[in-house]
Scaffold this motif. Structure first.
Motif, mmCIF file in Angstrom:
data_model
loop_
_atom_site.group_PDB
_atom_site.id
_atom_site.type_symbol
_atom_site.label_atom_id
_atom_site.label_comp_id
_atom_site.label_asym_id
_atom_site.label_seq_id
_atom_site.Cartn_x
_atom_site.Cartn_y
_atom_site.Cartn_z
ATOM 1 N N ARG A 78 0.839 -1.209 0.000
ATOM 2 C CA ARG A 78 0.000 0.000 0.000
ATOM 3 C C ARG A 78 0.871 1.255 0.000
ATOM 4 N NH1 ARG A 78 -1.205 -2.938 4.067
ATOM 5 N NH2 ARG A 78 -0.509 -1.364 5.560
ATOM 6 N N TYR A 79 0.538 2.170 -0.886
ATOM 7 C CA TYR A 79 1.199 3.473 -0.852
ATOM 8 C C TYR A 79 0.227 4.510 -1.373
ATOM 9 C CZ TYR A 79 1.960 3.465 -5.906
ATOM 10 O OH TYR A 79 1.783 3.469 -7.263
ATOM 11 N N GLU A 80 0.396 5.728 -0.897
ATOM 12 C CA GLU A 80 -0.447 6.831 -1.333
ATOM 13 C C GLU A 80 0.215 7.611 -2.466
ATOM 14 O OE1 GLU A 80 -1.831 11.042 0.579
ATOM 15 O OE2 GLU A 80 -1.891 9.297 1.892
ATOM 16 N N ARG A 81 1.542 7.698 -2.410
ATOM 17 C CA ARG A 81 2.275 8.483 -3.399
ATOM 18 C C ARG A 81 3.704 7.965 -3.475
ATOM 19 N NH1 ARG A 81 1.932 13.827 -5.586
ATOM 20 N NH2 ARG A 81 4.005 14.570 -6.085
ATOM 21 N N ALA A 82 4.283 8.053 -4.672
ATOM 22 C CA ALA A 82 5.693 7.716 -4.865
ATOM 23 C C ALA A 82 6.319 8.792 -5.752
ATOM 24 C CB ALA A 82 5.832 6.342 -5.521
ATOM 25 N N ASP A 83 7.482 9.253 -5.337
ATOM 26 C CA ASP A 83 8.266 10.222 -6.110
ATOM 27 C C ASP A 83 9.691 9.700 -6.177
ATOM 28 O OD1 ASP A 83 6.513 12.776 -6.388
ATOM 29 O OD2 ASP A 83 6.339 12.231 -4.271
ATOM 30 N N ARG A 99 27.831 6.403 -12.907
ATOM 31 C CA ARG A 99 27.018 6.111 -11.738
ATOM 32 C C ARG A 99 25.625 6.690 -11.913
ATOM 33 N NH1 ARG A 99 26.532 8.520 -6.046
ATOM 34 N NH2 ARG A 99 25.997 6.700 -4.814
ATOM 35 N N LEU A 100 24.639 5.907 -11.522
ATOM 36 C CA LEU A 100 23.258 6.373 -11.433
ATOM 37 C C LEU A 100 22.822 6.181 -9.986
ATOM 38 C CD1 LEU A 100 21.930 4.686 -14.662
ATOM 39 C CD2 LEU A 100 22.101 7.136 -14.286
ATOM 40 N N TRP A 101 22.193 7.198 -9.435
ATOM 41 C CA TRP A 101 21.744 7.151 -8.057
ATOM 42 C C TRP A 101 20.316 7.648 -7.998
ATOM 43 C CZ3 TRP A 101 19.804 10.474 -4.414
ATOM 44 C CH2 TRP A 101 19.775 9.996 -3.103
ATOM 45 N N TYR A 102 19.501 7.035 -7.155
ATOM 46 C CA TYR A 102 18.100 7.455 -7.022
ATOM 47 C C TYR A 102 17.712 7.541 -5.560
ATOM 48 C CZ TYR A 102 17.319 2.475 -6.290
ATOM 49 O OH TYR A 102 17.383 1.197 -5.807
ATOM 50 N N GLU A 103 16.718 8.391 -5.319
ATOM 51 C CA GLU A 103 16.047 8.425 -4.030
ATOM 52 C C GLU A 103 14.564 8.319 -4.305
ATOM 53 O OE1 GLU A 103 17.083 10.877 -0.446
ATOM 54 O OE2 GLU A 103 15.152 11.805 -0.967
ATOM 55 N N LEU A 104 13.981 7.226 -3.859
ATOM 56 C CA LEU A 104 12.559 6.971 -4.014
ATOM 57 C C LEU A 104 11.876 7.336 -2.705
ATOM 58 C CD1 LEU A 104 10.124 5.725 -5.564
ATOM 59 C CD2 LEU A 104 10.808 3.518 -4.579
ATOM 60 N N SER A 105 10.936 8.266 -2.764
ATOM 61 C CA SER A 105 10.186 8.688 -1.577
ATOM 62 C C SER A 105 8.771 8.141 -1.674
ATOM 63 C CB SER A 105 10.133 10.215 -1.498
ATOM 64 O OG SER A 105 11.440 10.739 -1.402
ATOM 65 N N LEU A 106 8.346 7.496 -0.608
ATOM 66 C CA LEU A 106 7.018 6.891 -0.561
ATOM 67 C C LEU A 106 6.208 7.477 0.583
ATOM 68 C CD1 LEU A 106 8.019 3.132 -0.841
ATOM 69 C CD2 LEU A 106 6.995 4.518 -2.654
ATOM 70 N N VAL A 107 4.937 7.661 0.348
ATOM 71 C CA VAL A 107 3.992 7.919 1.427
ATOM 72 C C VAL A 107 3.263 6.605 1.625
ATOM 73 C CG1 VAL A 107 1.993 9.245 2.184
ATOM 74 C CG2 VAL A 107 3.785 10.363 0.830
ATOM 75 N N THR A 108 3.542 5.968 2.764
ATOM 76 C CA THR A 108 2.999 4.640 3.029
ATOM 77 C C THR A 108 2.957 4.385 4.525
ATOM 78 O OG1 THR A 108 3.245 2.276 2.592
ATOM 79 C CG2 THR A 108 5.285 3.529 2.823
ATOM 80 N N ASP A 109 2.092 3.475 4.926
ATOM 81 C CA ASP A 109 2.079 3.042 6.319
ATOM 82 C C ASP A 109 2.642 1.625 6.446
ATOM 83 O OD1 ASP A 109 0.030 1.604 5.184
ATOM 84 O OD2 ASP A 109 -1.520 2.263 6.567
ATOM 85 N N GLU A 110 3.295 1.137 5.395
ATOM 86 C CA GLU A 110 3.905 -0.195 5.430
ATOM 87 C C GLU A 110 5.092 -0.217 6.398
ATOM 88 O OE1 GLU A 110 2.912 -2.961 4.041
ATOM 89 O OE2 GLU A 110 1.682 -2.413 2.319
ATOM 90 N N SER A 111 5.418 -1.400 6.915
ATOM 91 C CA SER A 111 6.520 -1.569 7.865
ATOM 92 C C SER A 111 7.871 -1.415 7.153
ATOM 93 C CB SER A 111 6.445 -2.952 8.505
ATOM 94 O OG SER A 111 6.796 -3.952 7.560
ATOM 95 N N PRO A 112 8.921 -1.120 7.915
ATOM 96 C CA PRO A 112 10.256 -1.028 7.314
ATOM 97 C C PRO A 112 10.652 -2.308 6.565
ATOM 98 C CG PRO A 112 10.300 -0.037 9.487
ATOM 99 C CD PRO A 112 8.940 -0.691 9.323
ATOM 100 N N GLU A 147 3.096 10.770 6.005
ATOM 101 C CA GLU A 147 2.420 11.994 5.539
ATOM 102 C C GLU A 147 3.154 12.546 4.330
ATOM 103 O OE1 GLU A 147 -0.309 13.534 7.012
ATOM 104 O OE2 GLU A 147 -0.464 11.815 8.344
ATOM 105 N N PRO A 148 2.439 13.098 3.352
ATOM 106 C CA PRO A 148 3.108 13.744 2.204
ATOM 107 C C PRO A 148 4.016 14.863 2.680
ATOM 108 C CG PRO A 148 0.738 13.540 1.824
ATOM 109 C CD PRO A 148 1.000 13.161 3.263
ATOM 110 N N SER A 149 5.164 15.028 1.998
ATOM 111 C CA SER A 149 6.129 16.050 2.392
ATOM 112 C C SER A 149 5.935 17.354 1.653
ATOM 113 C CB SER A 149 7.563 15.545 2.164
ATOM 114 O OG SER A 149 7.762 15.327 0.777
ATOM 115 N N GLY A 150 4.885 17.469 0.853
ATOM 116 C CA GLY A 150 4.606 18.711 0.148
ATOM 117 C C GLY A 150 5.200 18.797 -1.241
ATOM 118 N N HIS A 151 5.594 17.660 -1.824
ATOM 119 C CA HIS A 151 6.139 17.661 -3.202
ATOM 120 C C HIS A 151 5.150 18.194 -4.186
ATOM 121 C CE1 HIS A 151 10.021 15.633 -2.965
ATOM 122 N NE2 HIS A 151 9.511 15.007 -1.926
#
Length: 151
Positions: A78-83, A99-112, A147-151
């Motif tokens: 489950r996720y609400e948003r992914a950036d 090199r390719l590097w990414y940071e995937l940000s999720l709004v989710t209540d899933e466990s680590p 919670e969404p971070s305002g993206h």
């Protein structure tokens, strides 16, 4: 379209059409969409249109997000948003991405643990991801918030 590959495994083919004018204005036709891009040489940066390097980084971003959606159905996850933000590092001699590097940000209540499982699946089953990982360093992180971070 399915074809037979060198070891008799079915493969899927993707075809795009691209064209450029002498002035460097270019367009790719993919699916039913037209994607304008900059194919000029020696134009000062920044330019309004993405160049080939931007499109390569975009392909990785699209791959990651498509596989988040895939995993949401298969795991289910489950996720609400992914950036995602992708950074591509290039060297001049020889010209290549190092090199390719990414940071995937999720709004989710899933466990680590479930978030790490998602990340493992992104690395294991992403076609673009796996192709790029063969030719350069590819790594990234997944950051989750409830919670969404305002993206």
């Amino acid at each position: 379209m399915t074809m037979t590959g060198p070891v008799d495994r079915p493969t899927t083919a993707y075809t795009v059409h691209a064209s450029v004018t002498e002035a460097g204005a270019a367009v790719i036709e993919a699916g039913t969409q037209r994607i304008a891009f900059d194919a000029s040489w020696g134009r000062p940066q920044p330019v309004a249109l993405p160049g080939p390097a931007d499109l390569l980084a975009s392909a990785l971003a699209a791959c990651l997000l498509k596989n988040v959606e895939r995993c949401s159905a298969l795991l289910p996850f489950r996720y609400e948003r992914a950036d995602v933000v992708v950074t591509a590092h290039r060297q001049d001699r020889p010209p290549s991405f190092t090199r390719l590097w990414y940071e995937l940000s999720l709004v989710t209540d899933e466990s680590p643990r479930r978030i790490e499982l998602l990340h493992e699946n992104l690395r294991r089953y992403g076609t673009v991801y796996n192709t790029l990982a063969v030719v350069c360093e590819l790594d990234g992180t997944v950051v989750a918030a409830t919670e969404p971070s305002g993206h």
